[in-house]
Design a protein around this motif. Structure first.
Motif, mmCIF file in Angstrom:
data_model
loop_
_atom_site.group_PDB
_atom_site.id
_atom_site.type_symbol
_atom_site.label_atom_id
_atom_site.label_comp_id
_atom_site.label_asym_id
_atom_site.label_seq_id
_atom_site.Cartn_x
_atom_site.Cartn_y
_atom_site.Cartn_z
ATOM 1 N N HIS A 227 0.782 -1.230 0.000
ATOM 2 C CA HIS A 227 0.000 0.000 0.000
ATOM 3 C C HIS A 227 0.812 1.278 0.000
ATOM 4 C CE1 HIS A 227 -4.256 0.805 -0.043
ATOM 5 N NE2 HIS A 227 -4.067 1.880 0.695
ATOM 6 N N SER A 244 5.288 -1.199 2.335
ATOM 7 C CA SER A 244 4.294 -1.911 3.141
ATOM 8 C C SER A 244 3.763 -3.107 2.361
ATOM 9 C CB SER A 244 3.136 -0.993 3.529
ATOM 10 O OG SER A 244 2.376 -0.625 2.402
ATOM 11 N N ARG A 246 0.710 -4.745 3.283
ATOM 12 C CA ARG A 246 -0.274 -4.440 4.318
ATOM 13 C C ARG A 246 -0.990 -5.684 4.828
ATOM 14 N NH1 ARG A 246 -4.711 0.395 3.601
ATOM 15 N NH2 ARG A 246 -5.731 -1.149 2.282
ATOM 16 N N TYR A 270 -2.462 -3.451 10.061
ATOM 17 C CA TYR A 270 -2.473 -3.335 8.594
ATOM 18 C C TYR A 270 -1.885 -1.965 8.258
ATOM 19 C CZ TYR A 270 -5.492 -7.459 8.563
ATOM 20 O OH TYR A 270 -6.004 -8.727 8.720
ATOM 21 N N GLY A 272 0.483 1.121 6.554
ATOM 22 C CA GLY A 272 0.818 1.778 5.302
ATOM 23 C C GLY A 272 2.284 2.149 5.254
#
Length: 369
Positions: A227, A244, A246, A270, A272
């Motif tokens: 991401h 990332s 994610r 999760y 970034g």
């Protein structure tokens, strides 16, 4: 200056918040030397004149102006002062507006815009919001692209689907999510909603190579919902890429040539891509992993030190390391829905934009000494 709302006007514009509708304005968050006061009214504008869907990216130019991209095509890019005044608004061609980066070339700054390919569905059934492959979902995918622009919105060039330069086959989707610019001007693009490759271009937008995807014999090279990306210049003699992955809840470190170097665990977050300031970097977390899923309204911000260890979480429980391993967090989120972007000013104040947060405008976190 285009407009500036009074405090009374700001109060009159509805603003949704995740915890029982409570306004976190004035709340103190953070830990140790990373404490901030929340200005939840900082970025509010008239939603009729300057509507937003999601606040996807924020960057600061050399004048200290804050550029933000949303995926509402009435005016995709809003330019704020650090006091929250609207200075400019432009752009109507980015229905999937997702990432921004500013780079200086000679005496001029340029803006890179990443459109991830998501568009509002004119055949929306009025309620579907999660079945991305459904023809009646509220947003549906198309091919994305990258645009290089001047800071006042004039187009310089675009980079389109990799099938046009032989890097992808036509059936491979291209829905890019972020871009990083190396010191020599080379571009690195994450295809996080498409085929999950990391694509490398020169400063003129000419394709060089790509790596990543899902099917590598060495799984360290795999990327899943990649991401965000940035160039780590903290070691001036050895710049690297921090990327990332994610849905693996981690950041991966690569050389500028694409060699895998290491992994930074985000253990249940999760996460970034990084935003650097000095020896630190800040990373937005869109969701936390709870009950085997990415839980709604569980976003926060992680701050990493020079050794890539988390030293503070903003809007979530503080990090715990046992024998050097980051432990999963408990469920206690205080401020945010889904943090999608951060930028940092000269005084270490943070500006925060969110995804899927009922069209909320960005907020400011004021650093406390």
């Amino acid at each position: 200056m285009l407009c500036s709302l009074t405090e009374k006007q700001k109060q009159q514009i509805a603003h949704p918040f995740p915890k029982n509708g409570q306004d976190p304005h004035g709340k103190m968050i953070g830990h140790g030397k990373f404490k901030y006061k929340v200005d939840a009214h900082w970025g509010k504008l008239d939603p009729q004149q300057y509507p937003i869907e999601n606040c996807h990216a924020m960057v600061i130019d050399a004048q200290g102006r804050i550029f933000m991209i949303t995926d509402n095509t009435q005016n995709n890019i809003l330019v704020y002062s650090q006091q929250g005044e609207l200075l400019d608004a432009f752009g109507t061609l980015f229905p999937g507006g997702h990432a921004l980066k500013i780079v200086k070339e000679g005496e001029q700054e340029f803006l890179y815009v990443v459109d991830s390919g998501w568009i509002v569905n004119r055949h929306w059934d009025g309620h579907s919001k999660e079945q991305w492959d459904s023809p009646t979902n509220n947003v549906i995918p198309q091919a994305g692209f990258i645009a290089k622009m001047t800071l006042d919105g004039k187009l310089v060039y675009t980079i389109g689907h990799p099938q046009t330069y032989g890097a992808y086959t036509p059936e491979q989707p291209f829905r890019p999510t972020d871009i990083a610019i190396a010191p020599n001007g080379d571009l690195y693009v994450t295809d996080g909603y498409g085929s999950d490759f990391l694509l490398h271009f020169d400063k003129h937008g000419r394709y060089i190579k790509h790596w990543g995807g899902h099917d590598n014999s060495d799984t360290n090279y795999n990327l899943h919902n990649t991401h965000g990306i940035e160039v780590d210049l903290r070691d001036a003699n050895n710049p690297t890429l921090i990327v990332s992955s994610r849905f693996e809840q981690c950041l991966k470190v690569f050389s500028l040539q694409g060699e895998y170097l290491s992994k930074i665990s985000a253990s249940g977050a999760y996460i970034g891509g990084p935003v650097f300031k000095g020896e630190l970097f800040y990373a937005p977390v869109c969701w936390s992993h709870i009950d085997e899923r990415n839980a709604d309204d569980s976003g926060f911000i992680s701050i990493f030190d020079q050794s890539n260890k988390i030293v503070a979480n903003l809007g979530a429980p503080q990090p715990v390391y046992i024998e050097g391993e980051l432990q999963p967090m408990q469920t206690d989120w205080q401020i945010f829905n889904h943090v999608h972007c951060i930028c940092v000013d000269q005084d270490d104040n943070l500006y925060v934009g969110q995804w899927n947060s009922s069209n909320s405008y960005p907020m400011k976190l004021i650093k406390q000494n």
